[in-house]
Write an enzyme that holds these catalytic residues in place. Structure first.
Site, PDB file in Angstrom:
ATOM      1  N   ASP A 389       0.864  -1.181   0.000  1.00 50.23           N
ATOM      2  CA  ASP A 389       0.000   0.000   0.000  1.00 50.23           C
ATOM      3  C   ASP A 389       0.902   1.233   0.000  1.00 50.23           C
ATOM      4  O   ASP A 389       2.122   1.146  -0.172  1.00 50.23           O
ATOM      5  CB  ASP A 389      -0.935  -0.054   1.220  1.00 50.23           C
ATOM      6  CG  ASP A 389      -2.259   0.664   0.990  1.00 50.23           C
ATOM      7  OD1 ASP A 389      -2.232   1.766   0.417  1.00 50.23           O
ATOM      8  OD2 ASP A 389      -3.302   0.129   1.387  1.00 50.23           O
ATOM      9  N   ASP A 503      -5.705   3.206  -7.259  1.00 46.48           N
ATOM     10  CA  ASP A 503      -6.667   3.544  -6.213  1.00 46.48           C
ATOM     11  C   ASP A 503      -7.029   5.034  -6.324  1.00 46.48           C
ATOM     12  O   ASP A 503      -6.418   5.784  -7.098  1.00 46.48           O
ATOM     13  CB  ASP A 503      -6.016   3.243  -4.853  1.00 46.48           C
ATOM     14  CG  ASP A 503      -6.990   3.299  -3.697  1.00 46.48           C
ATOM     15  OD1 ASP A 503      -8.213   3.345  -3.930  1.00 46.48           O
ATOM     16  OD2 ASP A 503      -6.516   3.305  -2.545  1.00 46.48           O
ATOM     17  N   GLU A 506     -11.564   8.067  -8.552  1.00 44.71           N
ATOM     18  CA  GLU A 506     -12.921   8.502  -8.900  1.00 44.71           C
ATOM     19  C   GLU A 506     -12.946   9.831  -9.692  1.00 44.71           C
ATOM     20  O   GLU A 506     -13.927   9.986 -10.451  1.00 44.71           O
ATOM     21  CB  GLU A 506     -13.765   8.624  -7.620  1.00 44.71           C
ATOM     22  CG  GLU A 506     -14.070   7.299  -6.956  1.00 44.71           C
ATOM     23  CD  GLU A 506     -12.863   6.690  -6.263  1.00 44.71           C
ATOM     24  OE1 GLU A 506     -12.751   5.447  -6.247  1.00 44.71           O
ATOM     25  OE2 GLU A 506     -12.035   7.453  -5.752  1.00 44.71           O
ATOM     26  N   ARG A 585     -10.097   0.737  -8.461  1.00 42.89           N
ATOM     27  CA  ARG A 585     -11.244   0.977  -7.589  1.00 42.89           C
ATOM     28  C   ARG A 585     -12.424   1.539  -8.376  1.00 42.89           C
ATOM     29  O   ARG A 585     -13.534   1.045  -8.283  1.00 42.89           O
ATOM     30  CB  ARG A 585     -10.875   1.931  -6.443  1.00 42.89           C
ATOM     31  CG  ARG A 585     -11.963   1.965  -5.364  1.00 42.89           C
ATOM     32  CD  ARG A 585     -11.490   2.632  -4.099  1.00 42.89           C
ATOM     33  NE  ARG A 585     -11.376   4.078  -4.225  1.00 42.89           N
ATOM     34  CZ  ARG A 585     -10.989   4.873  -3.224  1.00 42.89           C
ATOM     35  NH1 ARG A 585     -10.681   4.362  -2.040  1.00 42.89           N
ATOM     36  NH2 ARG A 585     -10.901   6.180  -3.403  1.00 42.89           N
ATOM     37  N   ASP A 601     -13.105  -0.055   0.357  1.00 41.45           N
ATOM     38  CA  ASP A 601     -12.650  -0.007   1.749  1.00 41.45           C
ATOM     39  C   ASP A 601     -13.739  -0.503   2.697  1.00 41.45           C
ATOM     40  O   ASP A 601     -14.353   0.268   3.442  1.00 41.45           O
ATOM     41  CB  ASP A 601     -12.231   1.420   2.108  1.00 41.45           C
ATOM     42  CG  ASP A 601     -11.041   1.879   1.292  1.00 41.45           C
ATOM     43  OD1 ASP A 601     -10.325   1.022   0.747  1.00 41.45           O
ATOM     44  OD2 ASP A 601     -10.823   3.096   1.181  1.00 41.45           O
ATOM     45  N   HIS A 659      -6.438  -7.937   2.819  1.00 39.58           N
ATOM     46  CA  HIS A 659      -5.859  -6.598   2.900  1.00 39.58           C
ATOM     47  C   HIS A 659      -6.507  -5.839   4.047  1.00 39.58           C
ATOM     48  O   HIS A 659      -7.725  -5.858   4.203  1.00 39.58           O
ATOM     49  CB  HIS A 659      -6.107  -5.856   1.578  1.00 39.58           C
ATOM     50  CG  HIS A 659      -5.716  -4.411   1.596  1.00 39.58           C
ATOM     51  ND1 HIS A 659      -6.562  -3.395   1.170  1.00 39.58           N
ATOM     52  CD2 HIS A 659      -4.583  -3.787   1.984  1.00 39.58           C
ATOM     53  CE1 HIS A 659      -5.958  -2.231   1.287  1.00 39.58           C
ATOM     54  NE2 HIS A 659      -4.756  -2.439   1.787  1.00 39.58           N
TER      55      HIS A 659
END
Length: 902
Positions: A389, A503, A506, A585, A601, A659
């Site tokens: 990460d 990640d 958006e 994502r 998440d 994760h």
């Protein structure tokens, strides 16, 4: 005059205006006015006079008041005339729009129920002129005489209907006088008109509407005559009745797999938020699949990337409500659900074939802290792909390494590769903008090339993400793809990663809009805002008015993750020369061509584990088969029981990754007791044994759009009991998974459709073939997940050991689960597991196995292609109702070349 019919869903047709039934509108409300007395009465009378005067003015211009018409409209068929959530709907506001008003019992701010304000039967809409034949269908024009209550009505529209294939109808409505934004999706054009379509289409001229029916049964699939069409610059709306209440898809949302039609509003606007009911989440997929009452199935796709709502109501009916673009519909006739998805993916594209190693177990944590901690974890799991990460970065900046904590990361990755393991790392799109000039190449070079998204002032829009103040690459610009490739190539020369995890795309922004705010113009403050979380299009993202190469962000926001995934997959191909492995994502239709997806998440709670199954199944409908949830949950601390059960379930996610976040309890298997570790290991061993079967399923998905994780009703479309099942699922057609999803239990109830089902572990038959489907209670101790093999299935499996490599040399096995008449079939796709275009080049083996009798384990094959002449042993276990027969399939070993096509 024609009217919007007061329909039942079963009898959709066009009728003349309904007759007055003599009942006064809101008679209970009128009676209440006389009870108040005094000032209340006077105030009410004055209000009534005002409404009457306004009403006379309005209806003097538009027609006769529909008071007596309104009350005859069934509640389930009331289409909302006042969808704004920020306003308390009053009679005055409603009737000013020319709509019916009947107040209900839902208070302001609560979930919406039956609309108080709804369209009367003769609300003004568009009129269809003459239709002209085209090479592929028909074309006509729609005109509107009366203005609506949203600004900038488009007065003249063009309607195009194309009969693209026998099972696909394309309906497009757009501005007839000037171009509007359209989704830049690479859709294959139709070349000739369908000769024997499965559908018919009828048109209502005034008011305009269309009715699509299934030719074989007469079932009405679409009927848009039930409510008026809207087409303003920033508000489009079209409604239809549905043939049943069984509606799936319409993502990304956290809900049951089968959607509720009890006044359910689903919002589409990509948003960074932990998965929560009623919120717009990371991706946007305006596609639904419907099961009809006779077991047939169809699908509808609205190709529109603007913010929108879909309203489901119990008529059953559906309303699309985008705030830009055009109405561009594809209708897929199936008739079975598998064919619907294949037809859908013929439009958006089939998913990529993943590398074989990508189907193994993946392990990640935000919070490893140092390379040493990371090493201690991966040394314990010799088969898992290892991930990092954002804590590996220097100050959370892309393309950097924290030299103090992760300085030896390059050497560690090289060690992983020596042991046959793989490495995946995270990247976020936000590029730090605060480093001294000349010290951070990604930003300096991006600024020089002009590849960042700009504000309305023409300068890079600055937001705030993990590294602080950031600029956002514009992936609608091909120059950005080249810049992204060069950054990845430079970084790969330092850390030779095998895959990428993208990640926050958006895109996510920790300040609303930008550090300078957003404009007060129509893109940032549209006349209608869908029910987005935060009540603003800029909430936790960038300004809708931001300027990108292809259009404004208002149009492109929902495409950001797709465009980044496309750039990332392309870069990986050029850097590594192998199949790309990308997990994203945010997502949009066609995303499966470039990446897989994880469900975001989530939390370490039982509810989140339950919700992961409908999430996985929904993305199977969206053409993204490589999907899974964070096993054991991302945030919060898990318990040993929850993590054990989740590892058992997660072993059967198509994409399986454990994760979790920083500052919580570790949840990799080594963190638990020996008993828990054994249970987790057992589940993963089943997955690894079945990887040849799983890999073959992905080949079918890549080749023709089949699902990998599959809803039960896909295989049993005539069994209505399967329509709402989302606590079980299938792998392909042949493997049924029944996980435990509740704490403190040692059994589980699962539904077994008609037929024989063999316990994978004990080979005992679970349900007699002459039975209808039924719920069965089956043992499920903490160290066990129930896996059953469907009769008539042959599963290719592999001997455990080594790594997730097709070149490991492990023997392949076949498990043949015979039907009552002693038949079974299965197939195996096998290649080197990582090369590009192996199928197109013929560098593969494809075997089809058949069993036709119990006493012989001879499995003739067909369609075999291979590059090597060596023999591979295929050991068979033939499962039948009388027991198990094992042995070497001599006929296969004598004729099948080594499927390891190197």
């Amino acid at each position: 005059m024609k009217s919007y019919q007061k329909l039942t869903a079963d009898v959709p047709q066009i009728t003349e205006s309904g007759e007055d039934d003599g009942k006064p509108l809101c008679h209970q409300k009128l009676s209440a006015w006389w009870l108040g007395g005094g000032l209340l009465t006077v105030a009410a009378l004055l209000s009534g006079v005002t409404v009457w005067v306004l009403g006379q003015i309005w209806w003097g211009q538009h027609g006769t008041p529909p008071l007596t018409k309104c009350v005859s409209i069934p509640e389930s068929l009331r289409f909302d005339c006042f969808p704004e959530r920020s306003t308390v709907v009053t009679r005055e506001l409603c009737e000013a729009r020319g709509c019916c008003f009947v107040d209900g019992d839902w208070p302001s701010g609560s979930a919406r129920g039956v609309p108080w304000c709804f369209y009367p039967p003769d609300f003004p809409s568009y009129t269809l002129g003459s239709l002209n034949e085209t090479e592929l269908g028909v074309r006509g024009f729609l005109t509107r005489k009366a203005k609506t209550y949203y600004p900038r009505d488009v007065v003249k529209l063009q309607l195009s209907v194309e009969f693209e294939t026998d099972a696909r109808l394309h309906v497009k409505i757009t501005d007839a006088t000037k171009p509007r934004y359209e989704v830049p999706l690479d859709v294959p054009p139709a070349t000739k008109r369908a000769e024997n379509p499965l559908y018919t289409i009828e048109f209502s001229k005034e008011p305009f509407g269309l009715i699509v029916k299934r030719k074989s049964s007469g079932t009405v699939l679409l009927n848009t005559t039930v409510a008026p069409l809207f087409f303003a610059d920033q508000f489009l709306q079209i409604s239809t009745v549905l043939p049943s209440t069984f509606i799936y898809g319409l993502g990304e949302h956290r809900s049951n797999f089968l959607h509720s039609l009890e006044w359910n509003t689903l919002t589409f606007w990509a948003r960074d938020v932990p998965p929560t009911e009623s919120f717009n989440l990371y991706g946007v997929h305006p596609f639904y699949l419907a099961m009809e009452r006779d077991g047939a199935s169809h699908g509808v796709f609205l190709m529109n990337s603007n913010a929108m709502e879909v309203v489901l109501q119990p008529a059953p009916a559906l309303t699309w409500r985008p705030v830009g673009g055009i109405l561009d519909f594809y209708i897929f006739l199936g008739p079975d659900p598998n064919l619907v998805l294949q037809q859908y993916q013929q439009v958006i594209g089939f998913p990529a074939m993943p590398p074989f190693w990508g189907l193994g177990f993946h392990l990640c944590r935000w919070g490893y802290g140092t390379t040493l901690q990371f090493y201690n974890i991966y040394a314990f799991f010799s088969q898992a792909a290892q991930w990092n990460d954002i804590d590996y970065m220097d100050g959370y900046r892309d393309f950097t390494i924290d030299s103090q904590k992760f300085g030896t990361l390059p050497q560690l990755v090289e060690d992983l590769h020596k042991h046959g393991q793989h490495y995946v790392m995270i990247l976020d799109p936000g590029i730090s903008s605060t480093q001294p000039p000349g010290s951070y190449w990604p930003y300096d070079e991006g600024l020089k090339r002009g590849i960042f998204i700009n504000s309305t002032q023409g300068k890079p829009l600055i937001g705030k993400v993990w590294p602080g103040f950031t600029a956002f690459p514009d992936f609608s610009n091909l120059n950005t793809h080249q810049w992204w490739l060069e950054n990845l190539d430079r970084f790969h020369s330092l850390v030779p990663f095998d895959g990428l995890w993208i990640d926050m795309n958006e895109p996510s922004n920790f300040v609303d809009g930008s550090t300078a705010g957003c404009s007060q113009e129509e893109l940032d403050k549209p006349p209608y805002v869908p029910a987005v979380l935060g009540n603003s299009l800029s909430a936790k993202t960038i300004c809708a008015s931001s300027r990108q190469n292809a259009s404004v962000h208002y149009n492109l926001h929902n495409l950001y993750g797709l465009m980044e995934a496309k750039a990332t997959a392309s870069a990986l191909v050029k850097i590594r020369g192998k199949r790309p492995f990308v997990i994203s994502r945010s997502s949009f239709p066609s995303q499966g061509r470039y990446s897989g997806h994880w469900l975001g998440d989530n939390r370490s709670e039982w509810k989140d584990m339950v919700c992961s199954i409908p999430g996985v199944l929904s993305f199977s409908l969206f053409g993204i088969p490589l999907v899974g949830a964070d096993i054991c949950g991302f945030s919060g601390s898990t318990s040993e029981e929850l993590c054990t059960r989740w590892m058992q379930l997660g072993a059967f996610y198509p994409f399986a990754r454990n994760h979790n976040t920083q500052d919580v309890k570790a949840q990799d298997p080594s963190a638990f007791s020996p008993a828990a570790r054994t249970a987790m290991k057992t589940a993963l061993e089943v997955r690894y044994a079945l990887l040849p079967y799983l890999y073959s399923l992905f080949h079918r998905a890549h080749l023709q759009g089949d699902t990998v994780a599959r809803p039960l009703f896909f295989e049993f479309p005539k069994d209505v009991a399967t329509y709402s099942i989302d606590r079980q699922f299938l792998w392909g057609r042949g493997l049924l998974l029944t996980p435990v999803l509740e704490p403190g239990v040692n059994s589980v109830i699962g539904y077994f459709p008609r037929g024989l089902w063999y316990d994978y572990y004990t080979v005992r038959a679970c349900s007699p073939s002459d039975h209808s489907g039924e719920n069965l209670k089956i043992a499920a101790p903490l160290d066990h997940i129930n896996v059953h093999v469907r009769e008539g299935t042959i599963l290719p499996t592999q001997k455990l050991g080594g790594s997730t490599s097709v070149g490991s040399g492990n023997a392949l096995h076949l498990i043949a689960a015979l039907s009552q008449n002693a038949n079974a079939w299965g197939d195996l796709y096998w290649d080197d597991g990582e090369s590009l275009d192996t199928f197109a080049k013929g560098d593969y083996s494809y075997l089809v196995f058949n069993v036709t009798q119990v006493r012989r384990a001879s499995l003739p094959c067909c369609g075999v292609t291979s590059k090597l002449p060596t023999v591979v042993p295929l050991v068979t276990n033939v499962i039948h109702s009388g027991g198990t027969t094992s042995g070497l399939a001599e006929s296969v070993t004598q004729s099948v070349c080594n499927p390891r096509c190197l």
